[in-house]
Design a protein around this motif. Structure first.
Motif, mmCIF file in Angstrom:
data_model
loop_
_atom_site.group_PDB
_atom_site.id
_atom_site.type_symbol
_atom_site.label_atom_id
_atom_site.label_comp_id
_atom_site.label_asym_id
_atom_site.label_seq_id
_atom_site.Cartn_x
_atom_site.Cartn_y
_atom_site.Cartn_z
ATOM 1 N N ARG A 1 44.293 -1.376 14.784
ATOM 2 C CA ARG A 1 45.226 -1.701 13.703
ATOM 3 C C ARG A 1 44.543 -2.371 12.517
ATOM 4 O O ARG A 1 45.080 -2.359 11.410
ATOM 5 N N ASN B 1 43.291 6.050 5.930
ATOM 6 C CA ASN B 1 43.701 7.421 6.238
ATOM 7 C C ASN B 1 42.769 8.086 7.241
ATOM 8 O O ASN B 1 43.161 9.023 7.940
ATOM 9 N N ASN C 1 41.696 6.653 9.837
ATOM 10 C CA ASN C 1 41.960 5.998 11.124
ATOM 11 C C ASN C 1 43.408 6.273 11.535
ATOM 12 O O ASN C 1 44.274 5.407 11.482
ATOM 13 N N PHE C 2 43.677 7.525 11.973
ATOM 14 C CA PHE C 2 45.049 7.916 12.293
ATOM 15 C C PHE C 2 45.607 7.116 13.468
ATOM 16 O O PHE C 2 46.772 6.707 13.461
ATOM 17 N N ILE C 3 44.785 6.891 14.487
ATOM 18 C CA ILE C 3 45.270 6.133 15.651
ATOM 19 C C ILE C 3 45.710 4.737 15.224
ATOM 20 O O ILE C 3 46.732 4.222 15.685
ATOM 21 N N GLN D 1 46.873 3.901 12.296
ATOM 22 C CA GLN D 1 48.149 4.041 11.586
ATOM 23 C C GLN D 1 49.297 4.254 12.562
ATOM 24 O O GLN D 1 50.393 3.708 12.388
ATOM 25 N N MET D 2 49.056 5.055 13.579
ATOM 26 C CA MET D 2 50.084 5.312 14.584
ATOM 27 C C MET D 2 50.460 4.028 15.317
ATOM 28 O O MET D 2 51.648 3.715 15.503
ATOM 29 N N LEU D 3 49.463 3.259 15.736
ATOM 30 C CA LEU D 3 49.731 2.005 16.425
ATOM 31 C C LEU D 3 50.430 1.009 15.499
ATOM 32 O O LEU D 3 51.308 0.254 15.940
ATOM 33 N N GLN D 4 50.035 1.010 14.235
ATOM 34 C CA GLN D 4 50.696 0.131 13.267
ATOM 35 C C GLN D 4 52.168 0.512 13.122
ATOM 36 O O GLN D 4 53.044 -0.356 13.076
ATOM 37 N N PHE D 5 52.468 1.795 13.083
ATOM 38 C CA PHE D 5 53.843 2.281 12.954
ATOM 39 C C PHE D 5 54.707 1.768 14.102
ATOM 40 O O PHE D 5 55.800 1.238 13.888
ATOM 41 N N HIS D 6 54.211 1.921 15.321
ATOM 42 C CA HIS D 6 55.010 1.514 16.474
ATOM 43 C C HIS D 6 55.083 -0.008 16.615
ATOM 44 O O HIS D 6 56.099 -0.548 17.051
ATOM 45 N N THR D 7 54.002 -0.691 16.231
ATOM 46 C CA THR D 7 54.014 -2.153 16.300
ATOM 47 C C THR D 7 55.066 -2.723 15.355
ATOM 48 O O THR D 7 55.777 -3.677 15.694
#
Length: 402
Positions: free
Chosen positions: A145, A374, A376-378, A380-386
């Motif tokens: 993140r 951009n 670091n997609f993983i 961004q994905m973890l940030q979205f769910h967090t």
């Protein structure tokens, strides 16, 4: 430029290597004309460093408190540095929500999941390490993140990239460093006795003292009947003090007024470390202050590359005792060990090796943050769910506590 450092503790450079590391970072940012502010969820202790003496504004903050959002807007930092991954968990989503363009840096201190896995393996007498723990999942998620994570160990840099598939672009190797080295030839006769030093809040240190007490010193003291073993460390508990035994020349002293003084005056530093992570500040200080060490492969990990060690790296307790006697008794061997330590520092721990690279990556983040994220997609994905799980849990707790 302005940087906000958030920590679960106040800076205590005389209590632990982690405290010294944080003070190094603070002074570095100040030297580069950053305006530094510091926030902690802890209460200050009598041993806390007076950051105000450096002109640093200090803030007491709370978890699960939206008042922190207001403080963020008030400070408006360009960089937020989290001291350990647990702090990122508590405050990272708030930083992203309130100041989405602030650079987020995580100072890991050491890889907690590695230390925990090794501790469990020692308890189970197993050689396999379990990285499927909850701590590992939390810690690696925090690293993903953040825009950059500072690592003190190149072994951990490699582990993160190979096992956990963390991109190298979001990691930076920055060990605890030495600003300058003035090599001195040790006075063999004036340096006496053995020493161990380490914060007793840190489980590997307590384990090492038990190993010294039960496995090593009973035999070592008979081979060197005039030598003493002096144990120093911040926050000793009653169980630590109970090990004090002058008749056996095993002395528990508690907190050292000056780590440099007690290490420099000792002839040998003993560190039978069975588990842990990061790099060992006590062993680096031994190199800096002309005191060789006897340790384990875990103790010396990531600290010397292929250079000869500042003393001996041992394979078992019997070897540890034999090497401790040799190093303590042989002036020529000791002086060579001291010279080895100086070479290791010059090769691996002088700040001049890393300063320009660190400044370059900070500048890169400041000018290319969107592109960096951009890639670091993983993350961004973890940030979205967090933002949708941790945030709502925190807000629920805050409401519940009203």
């Amino acid at each position: 430029m302005k940087i906000l450092i958030i920590s679960s503790v106040w800076v205590e450079p005389n209590s632990s290597a982690a405290g010294s590391r944080m003070l190094q970072l603070i002074r570095f940012f100040q030297s580069e004309k950053y305006d530094v502010e510091y926030a902690s969820i802890a209460s200050e202790s009598e041993f806390s460093f007076d950051l105000s003496s450096l002109g640093i504004t200090q803030h007491s903050v709370q978890i699960n408190d939206s008042g922190f959002d207001e403080l963020l807007l008030q400070i408006n930092p360009d960089i937020v540095l989290f001291d350990r991954f647990m702090v990122e968990e508590q405050f990272g989503w708030r930083v992203s929500n309130v100041l989405p363009n602030a650079i987020k840096i995580l100072d890991t201190e050491d890889l907690h999941c590695l230390r925990q896995a090794r501790q469990e393996a020692v308890k189970k007498n197993s050689e396999s390490l379990n990285f499927n723990s909850d701590v590992a999942k939390r810690e690696i998620a925090a690293i993903f993140r953040c825009d950059l994570s500072l690592m003190v160990s190149d072994h951990e840099m490699n582990l993160l990239q190979t096992f956990f598939q963390v991109p190298k672009s979001i990691l930076f190797y920055l060990p605890i460093w030495v600003d300058a080295l003035t090599p001195e030839k040790p006075d063999f006769q004036s340096k006496i006795d053995f020493v161990f030093i380490g914060n007793f809040y840190h489980e590997p240190n307590w384990d090492s003292v038990l190993v010294l007490k039960n496995e090593i010193w009973p035999k070592l003291k008979d081979l060197l009947p005039n030598a003493k073993l002096n144990i120093y460390g911040a926050y000793p508990t009653q169980k630590v003090h109970q090990l004090h035994n002058p008749k056996e020349r095993f002395f528990i002293h508690g907190r050292a007024e000056s780590a440099e003084e007690v290490i420099r005056s000792a002839r040998i530093l003993l560190a039978p470390i069975r588990f842990g992570a990061g790099i060992k500040g006590k062993l680096l200080e031994g190199m800096e202050y002309g005191t060789p060490s006897v340790t384990t492969s875990i103790g010396a990990e990531a600290m010397h590359d292929n250079l000869p060690w500042n003393g001996f790296i041992t394979i078992d307790y019997s070897d540890f005792i034999t090497k401790a006697v040799e190093l303590y008794s042989n002036q020529e061997v000791l002086e060579q060990a001291v010279e080895n330590g100086h070479k290791i520092i010059e090769h691996k721990f002088l700040f001049s090796i890393y300063k320009s690279k660190f400044l370059d990556i900070l500048n890169h983040l400041q000018t290319n943050l969107e592109t960096h994220r951009n890639a670091n997609f993983i993350g961004q994905m973890l940030q979205f769910h967090t933002m949708r799980s941790t945030e709502f849990m925190s807000r629920w707790i805050e409401e519940k506590n009203k």
